[in-house]
Design a protein around this motif. Structure first.
Motif, PDB file in Angstrom:
ATOM      1  N   THR A 568       3.965   9.471  11.799  1.00 39.80           N
ATOM      2  CA  THR A 568       3.729   8.457  10.789  1.00 39.80           C
ATOM      3  C   THR A 568       3.759   8.937   9.312  1.00 39.80           C
ATOM      4  O   THR A 568       4.114   7.941   8.461  1.00 39.80           O
ATOM      5  N   PHE A 569       3.681   9.962   9.104  1.00 43.49           N
ATOM      6  CA  PHE A 569       3.699  10.500   7.753  1.00 43.49           C
ATOM      7  C   PHE A 569       4.996  10.478   7.224  1.00 43.49           C
ATOM      8  O   PHE A 569       5.177  10.359   5.903  1.00 43.49           O
ATOM      9  N   TYR A 570       6.293  10.673   8.005  1.00 48.47           N
ATOM     10  CA  TYR A 570       7.559  10.404   7.686  1.00 48.47           C
ATOM     11  C   TYR A 570       7.920   8.999   7.836  1.00 48.47           C
ATOM     12  O   TYR A 570       9.309   8.670   7.762  1.00 48.47           O
ATOM     13  N   HIS A 571       7.033   8.294   7.903  1.00 45.12           N
ATOM     14  CA  HIS A 571       7.349   6.551   7.911  1.00 45.12           C
ATOM     15  C   HIS A 571       6.464   5.960   6.974  1.00 45.12           C
ATOM     16  O   HIS A 571       6.270   4.794   7.090  1.00 45.12           O
ATOM     17  N   ALA A 572       6.214   6.710   5.898  1.00 41.44           N
ATOM     18  CA  ALA A 572       5.687   6.280   4.700  1.00 41.44           C
ATOM     19  C   ALA A 572       5.821   5.107   4.054  1.00 41.44           C
ATOM     20  O   ALA A 572       5.013   4.096   3.682  1.00 41.44           O
ATOM     21  N   THR A 573       7.188   4.780   3.970  1.00 41.64           N
ATOM     22  CA  THR A 573       7.970   3.534   3.272  1.00 41.64           C
ATOM     23  C   THR A 573       7.598   2.299   4.033  1.00 41.64           C
ATOM     24  O   THR A 573       7.231   1.170   3.553  1.00 41.64           O
ATOM     25  N   TRP A 574       7.777   2.412   5.425  1.00 41.41           N
ATOM     26  CA  TRP A 574       7.592   1.356   6.174  1.00 41.41           C
ATOM     27  C   TRP A 574       5.960   0.894   6.129  1.00 41.41           C
ATOM     28  O   TRP A 574       5.702  -0.185   6.154  1.00 41.41           O
ATOM     29  N   LEU A 575       5.138   2.021   6.149  1.00 44.38           N
ATOM     30  CA  LEU A 575       3.733   1.706   6.222  1.00 44.38           C
ATOM     31  C   LEU A 575       3.280   0.891   4.946  1.00 44.38           C
ATOM     32  O   LEU A 575       2.414   0.103   5.069  1.00 44.38           O
ATOM     33  N   ALA A 576       3.851   1.414   3.858  1.00 44.91           N
ATOM     34  CA  ALA A 576       3.286   0.850   2.255  1.00 44.91           C
ATOM     35  C   ALA A 576       3.826  -0.514   2.545  1.00 44.91           C
ATOM     36  O   ALA A 576       3.302  -1.454   1.835  1.00 44.91           O
ATOM     37  N   ALA A 577       5.233  -0.676   2.932  1.00 39.01           N
ATOM     38  CA  ALA A 577       5.452  -2.275   3.126  1.00 39.01           C
ATOM     39  C   ALA A 577       4.680  -3.101   4.073  1.00 39.01           C
ATOM     40  O   ALA A 577       4.292  -4.192   3.525  1.00 39.01           O
ATOM     41  N   MET A 578       4.258  -2.614   5.042  1.00 36.85           N
ATOM     42  CA  MET A 578       3.326  -3.523   5.804  1.00 36.85           C
ATOM     43  C   MET A 578       2.126  -3.590   5.061  1.00 36.85           C
ATOM     44  O   MET A 578       1.565  -4.600   5.222  1.00 36.85           O
ATOM     45  N   ILE A 579       1.488  -2.449   4.653  1.00 39.59           N
ATOM     46  CA  ILE A 579      -0.054  -2.633   3.908  1.00 39.59           C
ATOM     47  C   ILE A 579       0.122  -3.824   2.419  1.00 39.59           C
ATOM     48  O   ILE A 579      -0.617  -4.764   2.336  1.00 39.59           O
ATOM     49  N   GLU A 580       1.422  -3.783   1.836  1.00 34.85           N
ATOM     50  CA  GLU A 580       1.477  -4.555   0.645  1.00 34.85           C
ATOM     51  C   GLU A 580       1.844  -6.133   1.042  1.00 34.85           C
ATOM     52  O   GLU A 580       1.464  -6.857   0.534  1.00 34.85           O
ATOM     53  N   ARG A 581       2.391  -5.995   2.196  1.00 34.51           N
ATOM     54  CA  ARG A 581       2.706  -7.362   2.725  1.00 34.51           C
ATOM     55  C   ARG A 581       1.358  -8.214   3.210  1.00 34.51           C
ATOM     56  O   ARG A 581       1.062  -9.349   2.835  1.00 34.51           O
ATOM     57  N   ARG A 582       0.642  -7.503   3.594  1.00 32.24           N
ATOM     58  CA  ARG A 582      -0.574  -7.860   4.065  1.00 32.24           C
ATOM     59  C   ARG A 582      -1.475  -8.141   3.135  1.00 32.24           C
ATOM     60  O   ARG A 582      -1.971  -9.383   2.796  1.00 32.24           O
ATOM     61  N   ALA A 583      -1.382  -7.552   1.995  1.00 30.93           N
ATOM     62  CA  ALA A 583      -2.415  -7.558   0.662  1.00 30.93           C
ATOM     63  C   ALA A 583      -1.796  -8.837  -0.055  1.00 30.93           C
ATOM     64  O   ALA A 583      -2.465  -9.610  -0.548  1.00 30.93           O
ATOM     65  N   ARG A 584      -0.439  -8.962  -0.224  1.00 31.89           N
ATOM     66  CA  ARG A 584       0.286 -10.478  -0.759  1.00 31.89           C
ATOM     67  C   ARG A 584      -0.303 -11.624   0.021  1.00 31.89           C
ATOM     68  O   ARG A 584      -0.454 -12.539  -0.614  1.00 31.89           O
ATOM     69  N   GLY A 585      -0.292 -11.545   1.367  1.00 26.26           N
ATOM     70  CA  GLY A 585      -0.704 -12.516   1.994  1.00 26.26           C
ATOM     71  C   GLY A 585      -2.102 -12.964   2.150  1.00 26.26           C
ATOM     72  O   GLY A 585      -2.230 -14.172   1.987  1.00 26.26           O
ATOM     73  N   MET A 586      -3.083 -11.984   1.841  1.00 26.83           N
ATOM     74  CA  MET A 586      -4.374 -12.236   1.556  1.00 26.83           C
ATOM     75  C   MET A 586      -4.482 -12.998   0.348  1.00 26.83           C
ATOM     76  O   MET A 586      -5.329 -13.758   0.234  1.00 26.83           O
ATOM     77  N   ALA A 587      -3.953 -12.414  -0.772  1.00 25.97           N
ATOM     78  CA  ALA A 587      -4.037 -12.786  -2.049  1.00 25.97           C
ATOM     79  C   ALA A 587      -3.554 -14.373  -2.287  1.00 25.97           C
ATOM     80  O   ALA A 587      -4.046 -15.242  -3.009  1.00 25.97           O
ATOM     81  N   ALA A 588      -2.475 -14.570  -1.570  1.00 29.47           N
ATOM     82  CA  ALA A 588      -1.853 -15.907  -1.500  1.00 29.47           C
ATOM     83  C   ALA A 588      -2.636 -16.812  -0.816  1.00 29.47           C
ATOM     84  O   ALA A 588      -2.772 -18.326  -1.318  1.00 29.47           O
ATOM     85  N   THR A 589      -3.374 -16.326   0.143  1.00 32.08           N
ATOM     86  CA  THR A 589      -4.357 -17.236   0.818  1.00 32.08           C
ATOM     87  C   THR A 589      -5.380 -17.598  -0.033  1.00 32.08           C
ATOM     88  O   THR A 589      -5.916 -18.683   0.141  1.00 32.08           O
ATOM     89  N   ARG A 590      -5.814 -16.647  -0.733  1.00 33.90           N
ATOM     90  CA  ARG A 590      -7.228 -16.992  -1.526  1.00 33.90           C
ATOM     91  C   ARG A 590      -6.791 -17.934  -2.617  1.00 33.90           C
ATOM     92  O   ARG A 590      -7.569 -18.635  -3.138  1.00 33.90           O
TER      93      ARG A 590
END
Length: 595
Positions: A568-590
């Protein structure tokens, strides 16, 4: 008469091995690294397919070497071994020698690195591999002096003549190990969710973290910029004092010690020690571009002006040292000093420092590292900006050797960095000039890896995705609709060329057998192009209405191979994309809007 003839013969035999100008296939090559080897004693081939066919026809093993122009140990191996007459005679008579530029053949080089890691425990450059005539790997090594290289190659040549079947068996066994490793890594995960992967990333990052000195690992220190981006993405959503403190410790070590060119403002590729003091002296364009993104993001997120100042200084260094006259950016600055020393451009003699800084020069510098070629200084608060500029002016009166290749993908990363400072005129002008070039390339529909060469080779997955990301970022900061349209076009092209069923394709790996496929490419010191494809497609869907790309990214984001959990350490870009996608989705929902 006999004595004179013998003397003449002796003199002729003692002359260095040379070729008529232009006779080497490397003489006009687009790679400066290959051109520099045109007069080696080793008669290099540059065409992979032709070299593979020649090896089969002549029943000779292949000596495959990968390097790049700014690498000190690549330079040393050229000077010490590949220019050596005895090495040339052995290799030319009993091998088919093939030379590649690792920046032009990144997929093949990545496979070489994995073989080096399996056989030696560590990768690096120069990467040398001996293959059977059919392309099966039987030996891997890095830098080797003639006294080590000659007996090793002689032994392999003798084995090829006496027991070739044994070499083939060994090579097939090694490739089978690679294939088994790949199959295990590509197996689909079950019973794992995103929270599990976040926890796994934190466990692996914590195990590698050097809480005292910053960074990851207890030996050589690489900046690991994709991982720092992921930590910033994570702490933006879930604030954590320990993670924030570690990130600050790491960034401060990068800024204050030997990883950074303290006079010019750029960053070296890595340091050779845990304390970040002694750099490996080449500067890569990708390190600068990614460091800018991390530093400017950290400045906003952590509220630290020094990170913004350092990010802008790094951009200024890019404009000064990396930008070519045509507005494109070169790939790297060499570690090799003009006197042939390691890092000679950045090192100073005591007398030079006294001339530049005056008789109290010792109070105006800290010595970060000391090598036979000189001192690596950091200026103390007692030194003035005028004195720093004086040192820079003296140093830049003779610029370092550089690899002038303008690579499409790396220029895309440079545009992403410039996008973050587009509010400042000098960066906006440089970014607009670069964006115009990338826009034209996308609209032309046939991107090449080398932007300015008709023989620049077909663009790779990394080229297309990094260029798309640069244009998408530029569009986001300047409202350039043309850039957004072309970013989307490049993503579609990348998917059409390099994705099949559930796998990304690396392309032809000749002379090695096989074709590399993987569901998700991991990060190196650069972000995974597969992960960045997903993230860029999502961003374009949200900002520019590219819903088809967004839906495709949704589908690709559901492909979770075992490697995601194991590394997982060497899939950090994928993980960051997933985290930020969820965060943007929650912000849009609010906000009551669609994500």
């Amino acid at each position: 008469m006999l004595r004179i003839t013998s003397l003449l013969l002796l003199l002729i035999l003692s002359l260095p091995v040379t070729r008529a100008e232009g006779s080497s296939p490397l003489a006009g090559h687009p790679s400066p690294y290959l051109r520099a080897h045109a007069d080696d004693a080793v008669a290099w081939r540059a065409d992979r397919s032709k070299a593979a066919a020649e090896a089969l026809e002549a029943n000779k093993p292949i000596l495959l070497s990968s390097g790049y122009q700014s690498c000190y140990w690549c330079y040393r191996m050229k000077e010490d071994s590949f220019s050596n007459r005895a090495v040339g005679e052995l290799v030319n008579s009993r091998f088919v020698p093939l030379l590649i530029d690792r920046e032009l053949e990144p997929q093949l080089d990545a496979r070489l690195q994995r073989i080096l890691e399996m056989q030696r425990g560590v990768g690096g450059w120069p990467a040398n591999l001996v293959l059977t005539p059919g392309g099966y790997p039987v030996a891997a090594f890095g830098y080797a002096a003639p006294d080590d290289l000659l007996p090793a190659l002689s032994q392999i040549a003798e084995r090829q003549e006496s027991a070739p079947e044994r070499l083939v068996t060994e090579g097939k066994a090694l490739l089978a190990r690679l294939e088994n490793e790949r199959e295990a890594a590509d197996r689909m995960l079950t019973g794992v969710n995103l929270a599990d992967l976040l926890q796994r990333f934190l466990q692996q990052a914590s195990a590698a973290a050097d809480m005292e000195q910053g960074g990851f690992g207890d030996g050589e220190k690489y900046p690991h910029l994709p991982q720092l981006q992921a930590l910033l993405a994570l702490t933006a959503v879930i604030p954590d004092e320990t993670l924030a403190a570690f990130t600050e410790t790491t960034l401060d070590a990068m800024l204050e010690r030997g990883l950074r060119d303290q006079i010019g403002g750029g960053f070296f590729r890595y340091t050779t020690d845990r304390q970040w003091r002694t750099p490996h002296f080449e500067q890569m364009l990708y390190t600068q571009a990614l460091a800018v993104q991390v530093l400017i993001r950290a400045a906003g997120q952590l509220g630290e002006q020094r990170y913004l100042d350092a990010g802008l200084a790094t951009l200024d260094n890019m404009l000064r040292a990396f930008r070519r006259d045509d507005g494109l950016f070169r790939s790297s600055l060499s570690a090799v000093g003009r006197d042939g020393s390691d890092g000679g451009h950045y090192l100073w003699k005591a007398a030079e420092l006294e001339t530049a800084l005056g008789p109290r020069w010792r109070s105006r510098i800290d010595v970060l590292a000391e090598t036979p070629a000189g001192l690596l200084p950091r200026l103390t608060p007692e030194a003035t900006e005028a004195q720093r500029q004086a040192l820079l002016g003296l140093r830049e009166s003779e610029p370092p050797p550089a690899d002038d290749k303008a690579l499409l993908g790396l220029n895309g990363l440079a545009l992403s960095a410039l996008s973050l400072a587009s509010g400042q005129q000098r960066f906006r002008q440089a970014g607009k000039r670069l964006a115009d070039v990338l826009n034209r390339i996308a609209e032309d529909g046939a991107p090449a890896r080398l932007i300015d060469r008709s023989d620049g080779g077909e663009a790779t997955l990394e080229d297309l995705v990094y260029a798309a990301r640069g244009l998408a970022d530029w569009s986001g900061s300047t409202r350039d609709d043309r850039a957004a349209l072309n970013a989307a076009a490049l993503l579609r092209m990348a998917h059409a060329r390099f994705h099949e069923e559930t796998s990304w394709l690396a392309g032809d790996l000749a002379p090695l057998p096989g074709n590399s496929r993987t569901p998700l490419i991991q990060d190196s010191q650069l972000p995974s192009p597969a992960a960045l494809w997903i993230d860029t497609a999502w961003r374009l869907a949200e900002s520019s209405g590219e819903q088809e790309l967004g839906r495709l990214a949704d589908t690709l984001s559901l492909v979770w191979p075992q490697a995601l959990y194991d590394n997982t350490f060497y899939h950090a870009t994928w993980l960051a994309a997933m985290i930020e996608r969820r965060a943007r989705g929650m912000a849009a929902t609010r906000r009551g809007t669609a994500p």
